[in-house]
Design an enzyme around this catalytic site. Structure first.
Site, PDB file in Angstrom:
ATOM      1  N   TYR A 163       0.774  -1.291   0.001  1.00  6.95           N
ATOM      2  CA  TYR A 163       0.069  -0.082   0.120  1.00  6.95           C
ATOM      3  C   TYR A 163       0.775   1.077  -0.076  1.00  6.95           C
ATOM      4  O   TYR A 163       0.513   2.195  -0.691  1.00  6.95           O
ATOM      5  CB  TYR A 163      -0.797  -0.066   1.283  1.00  6.95           C
ATOM      6  CG  TYR A 163      -1.946   0.797   1.298  1.00  6.95           C
ATOM      7  CD1 TYR A 163      -3.129   0.797   0.707  1.00  6.95           C
ATOM      8  CD2 TYR A 163      -1.753   2.097   2.166  1.00  6.95           C
ATOM      9  CE1 TYR A 163      -4.189   1.620   0.704  1.00  6.95           C
ATOM     10  CE2 TYR A 163      -2.749   2.921   2.284  1.00  6.95           C
ATOM     11  CZ  TYR A 163      -4.147   2.986   1.674  1.00  6.95           C
ATOM     12  OH  TYR A 163      -5.098   3.828   1.990  1.00  6.95           O
ATOM     13  N   LYS A 167       0.938   4.058  -2.857  1.00  7.67           N
ATOM     14  CA  LYS A 167       0.619   5.523  -2.475  1.00  7.67           C
ATOM     15  C   LYS A 167       1.708   6.638  -2.739  1.00  7.67           C
ATOM     16  O   LYS A 167       1.486   7.610  -3.094  1.00  7.67           O
ATOM     17  CB  LYS A 167       0.005   5.598  -1.168  1.00  7.67           C
ATOM     18  CG  LYS A 167      -1.487   4.621  -0.958  1.00  7.67           C
ATOM     19  CD  LYS A 167      -2.396   5.212  -1.698  1.00  7.67           C
ATOM     20  CE  LYS A 167      -4.005   4.591  -1.542  1.00  7.67           C
ATOM     21  NZ  LYS A 167      -4.877   5.051  -2.428  1.00  7.67           N
TER      22      LYS A 167
END
Ligand code: NAD
Length: 253
Positions: A163, A167
């Site tokens: 993640y 991001k």
């Protein structure tokens, strides 16, 4: 950009921040093209936006599938006749430690499937949708705005190798597209939300939530509408491009 009568596509619009985004744009008088994998979620968001008096249409599509994204954006332009904005909001988590160690022994690790699932949706999906939108905005010659939802996890967060990497990549793509697309009248921006009260946090235990809130200056989670408000700022401020705004209640570790 003045939002009234513009057409804005929002991914992950079936619930959470995506639904709040749809409401925020609809309240400003923009028509909304809603993309999600969830048919029920799309229907609920679409009906609520239509009740606000704008045109809202649902497009069931997986942002991680190139052909599905291309077909959805063709359909958006065919139905609305224009495309002025995109918010890349769809995202998932598949948390795991890189290596989980107990008593000096490695007992688990992030799987390749966990890694790939998050990269496919949160990074490649953003690339597919932004490319599809930018191509159509250039062809339609109306300029536009592309906002990508990043996260405070972009600086690195325990259990979120996949993640955090995605991001951070989203912020890098935002800066790149800000430079590449300005000449075509297309601006970009990224928003890095802190912990926000949506289903993505539903599996988090109450005691863990308390620990999450403790280092936040404002001592609470963000409301989805507060994240949507930051996205509106990027759309409406014609001197903004390429940068990332943190909306995290003053989080400090
Ligand atoms: P959520 O889980 O409530 O909603 C995500 C939506 O995306 C769902 O409607 C889901 O069906 C849709 N979706 C998932 N995979 C998809 C795919 N492959 N194609 C199309 N749609 C898909 O999540 P949320 O909390 O509203 O998060 C929205 C965005 O904000 C995400 O990018 C998330 O990473 C980011 N974010 C959330 C938080 C938070 O604390 N909630 C914090 C920082 C960043």
């Amino acid at each position: 950009m003045k939002l009234k009568d513009k057409v804005v596509a929002i991914t992950g619009a079936g619930q959470g921040i995506g639904r709040a985004l749809a409401f925020a744009f609809a309240e400003r008088g923009a028509d909304v093209a809603l993309l999600d994998i969830s048919e029920d979620g799309l229907k609920a968001t679409r009906d609520a936006c239509a009740a606000l008096g704008v045109r809202a249409e649902a497009f069931q599509a997986n942002v991680a599938v190139e052909d599905a994204v291309e077909a959805a954006f063709d359909e958006v332009v065919a139905r609305f006749g224009r495309l002025d904005g995109l918010v890349n909001n769809a995202g998932i988590t598949r948390d795991a430690l890189l290596v989980k160690v107990r008593n000096g022994e490695v007992v688990d690790r992030m799987s390749a499937a966990q890694w790939q699932a998050v990269i496919d949706v949160n990074l490649t999906g953003v690339f597919f949708c932004a490319r599809a939108a930018a191509e159509r905005m250039v062809t339609l010659r109306n300029g536009g705005v592309i906002v990508n939802i990043s996260s405070i996890a972009r600086d690195g967060n325990i259990g979120q190798t996949n993640y955090s990497a995605a991001k951070a990549g989203v912020v890098a793509m935002t800066a790149t597209w800000g430079k590449e697309l300005a000449q075509h009248g297309i601006r970009t921006g990224a928003i890095a939300p802190g912990f926000t009260a949506t289903d993505i946090l539903a599996s988090v235990k109450p005691e863990t939530l308390d620990k999450l809130v403790a280092p936040i200056s404002l001592k609470r989670l963000a409301e989805p509408a507060e994240i949507a408000h930051a996205v509106l700022f990027v759309f409406e401020n014609d001197y903004f491009t390429g940068r990332c705004i943190e909306v995290d209640g003053g989080l400090s570790f």
